[in-house]
Design a protein around this motif. Sequence first.
Motif, short mmCIF file in Angstrom:
data_model
loop_
_atom_site.label_atom_id
_atom_site.label_comp_id
_atom_site.label_asym_id
_atom_site.label_seq_id
_atom_site.Cartn_x
_atom_site.Cartn_y
_atom_site.Cartn_z
N ALA A 196 51.64 49.06 38.36
CA ALA A 196 52.14 47.76 38.92
C ALA A 196 50.41 47.03 39.43
CB ALA A 196 52.02 48.57 40.98
N GLY A 197 50.95 45.47 40.09
CA GLY A 197 49.62 44.26 40.19
C GLY A 197 50.13 44.31 41.44
N SER A 198 49.09 43.30 41.64
CA SER A 198 49.13 42.92 42.86
C SER A 198 47.73 41.40 43.13
CB SER A 198 47.90 44.05 43.51
OG SER A 198 47.48 43.83 45.47
N GLY A 199 48.10 40.84 43.85
CA GLY A 199 47.94 39.35 44.18
C GLY A 199 47.29 38.80 45.46
N ILE A 200 45.65 38.36 45.44
CA ILE A 200 45.19 38.49 46.65
C ILE A 200 45.77 39.12 47.81
CG2 ILE A 200 43.54 36.33 45.46
CD1 ILE A 200 45.87 34.39 46.54
#
Length: 346
Positions: free
Chosen positions: A289-293
């Motif tokens: 997965a990814g996550s941004g701020i």
Amino acid sequence: MAIAKGYAATDASQPLTPFTFERRDPNEDDVVISVKYCGVCHSDIHQARNEWGNGIFPMVPGHEVAGIVTAVGSRVTKFKTGDRVGVGCFVNSCTKCAERNVDLEQYMPGIVQTYNDVEADGTTPTYGGYSDSIVVKEGYVLSFPDNLPLDAAAPLLCAGITLYSPLHHWKAGPGKNVAIVGMGGLGHMGVKIGHAMGAEVTVLSQSLSKKEDGLKLGASHYYATSDPKTFTTLAGTFDLIICTVGTVIDWNAYLNLLKIDGTMVLVGVPEHPVPVHAFSVIGGRKSLAGSGIGSIKETQEMLDFCGKHNIVAEIETIDIKDINQAYERVLKSDVRYRFVIDMASL
Ligand code: NAP
Ligand code: ZN
């Protein structure tokens, strides 16, 4: 218009140099902030060197902005002159999403980044926190808890929220085994916040040179990824791995360290794509997965959490004239653990 001073990259191949520019007059919903400190994020380097290919130059980086309110527009209700405030990675966003209260505005197309972007009215570039002042809409300004010093709290605005958000979303807490890959600006915040959430935190670093610090900041275990034994010893260990490394590493090897149904979350942004083998996630029903701020609401929640647990960044304060050397040291992983510019040096 007010004249602002700062430091800018005039193009991707140039060092940062002094730069004078105009800040807009505050609208009725704006807050004017005298910038006191600004953290130096690795994303500043990626963008100032145009490694993500979207650079607008001249570029004044800086999205870990901490300062004091000097003026507010007539309709501002949440802030007053003298308040200790912060600005993170964005200064405007899609208001429809805000109305629906989804609190995911960081993922919406209408987001306006604090720098290297264009203001919502389409007229002027946004300039970041490597400067003496900034004018920001009230809804994008954060409040610092009274017990957190402005210099060490500045990095919470990007490094802090970037780790808090996935740790919170993937439910780091008691009984969860969490690995943080990379003990840099983001990584060391992940150790502190993950530990405060009650998770058992392991650091996966290139060497053991920062082991003592990692354990002091809240990690229970610390392994060197340069030692191939690490990858056999820890196979199948983690519920959650958060990878903060901004260069190409073999994600397949790290996916193998997850338990069944574990998740590896990417927050670091390598310049080039990384090949992932399907079997790396098929075996063990794993997620990549990814996550941004984080949203503004979540960022304030993170600041309040850090206030409650007395969490700030480990910082090295620099004068702004030393910013280019600081970039070189970040690239060599030679920072303990976040550079923060003292804007009084401007
Ligand atoms: P940083 O302070 O440079 O930390 C990165 C760490 O990665 C280093 O301290 C180092 O830790 C490790 N590392 C560096 N080179 C490596 C290599 N070749 N192999 C293995 N590990 C290596 O940078 P940062 O400010 O924390 O930012 C990290 C990344 O996150 C950047 O790509 C940045 O753009 C990105 N970022 C993403 C978001 C988001 O919202 N997703 C927000 C902010 C930043 P060790 O010395 O412990 O190995
Ligand atoms: Zn950042």
